[in-house]
Scaffold this active site. Sequence first.
Site, PDB file in Angstrom:
ATOM      1  N   VAL A 150       0.833  -1.166  -0.062  1.00  0.00           N
ATOM      2  CA  VAL A 150      -0.001  -0.014   0.166  1.00  0.00           C
ATOM      3  C   VAL A 150       0.813   1.414  -0.025  1.00  0.00           C
ATOM      4  CG1 VAL A 150      -2.163  -0.971   1.240  1.00  0.00           C
ATOM      5  CG2 VAL A 150      -0.120  -0.117   2.689  1.00  0.00           C
ATOM      6  N   SER A 151       0.285   2.560  -0.472  1.00  0.00           N
ATOM      7  CA  SER A 151       1.320   3.473  -0.767  1.00  0.00           C
ATOM      8  C   SER A 151       1.612   4.353   0.808  1.00  0.00           C
ATOM      9  CB  SER A 151       0.351   4.419  -1.458  1.00  0.00           C
ATOM     10  OG  SER A 151       0.424   3.898  -2.616  1.00  0.00           O
ATOM     11  N   THR A 152       0.683   4.257   1.811  1.00  0.00           N
ATOM     12  CA  THR A 152       0.897   5.052   3.024  1.00  0.00           C
ATOM     13  C   THR A 152       0.800   4.141   4.306  1.00  0.00           C
ATOM     14  OG1 THR A 152      -1.281   5.704   3.365  1.00  0.00           O
ATOM     15  CG2 THR A 152      -0.134   7.055   1.889  1.00  0.00           C
TER      16      THR A 152
END
Length: 185
Positions: free
Chosen positions: A8-10
Amino acid sequence: MIYGYARVSTKKQDLAYQLDRLRKAGCERIIHEKKSGKDTKGRPEFLRLLAGLEPGDVLLSTESDRVARDPLDLVLILREVESAGAQLRLLDEPYIDTAFDFADVIAYFRGWVGRMQRLRILANTANGRAMAKARGVKFGRKPKLSERQRAQVMDRKARGEPCARIAQAFSVSESTISRVRGAER
């Protein structure tokens, strides 16, 4: 060995869905990261996973944008997996599988779609930020001192009062007071 890769990105996003899917798909070892997918250089766990692939290994992920958002990156990753004698399969995109002859063409096209999605997200974010600024929304951390308090600090500094005493009076750090003084110059 069947490896799984989840991303996931964050830090605020949740990996649970991907991890559950990869476990159910039979992954013996799952590598996961909370990093942007814009390029592979910023994902050390993924790079280690790629470097450690051996002939016969299988790398599973849920979909192509978890592996790469850029079409060229996705094709290069496919090639790296193939050169290790391993396979890459995507659970939600079964047409991207290194066992197929045209996997790289399909991966490039799918990667291009992922890149367009990323560019659209960036544009939407920039537009939203610009509209918010036009409405007067302030970004960043809220100032520790109001304009009135800043004026009081500058006045007290001009009278020679020590920064430590002023900081204590306003319940802030000395560096906050020093920056106010610095802004006055």
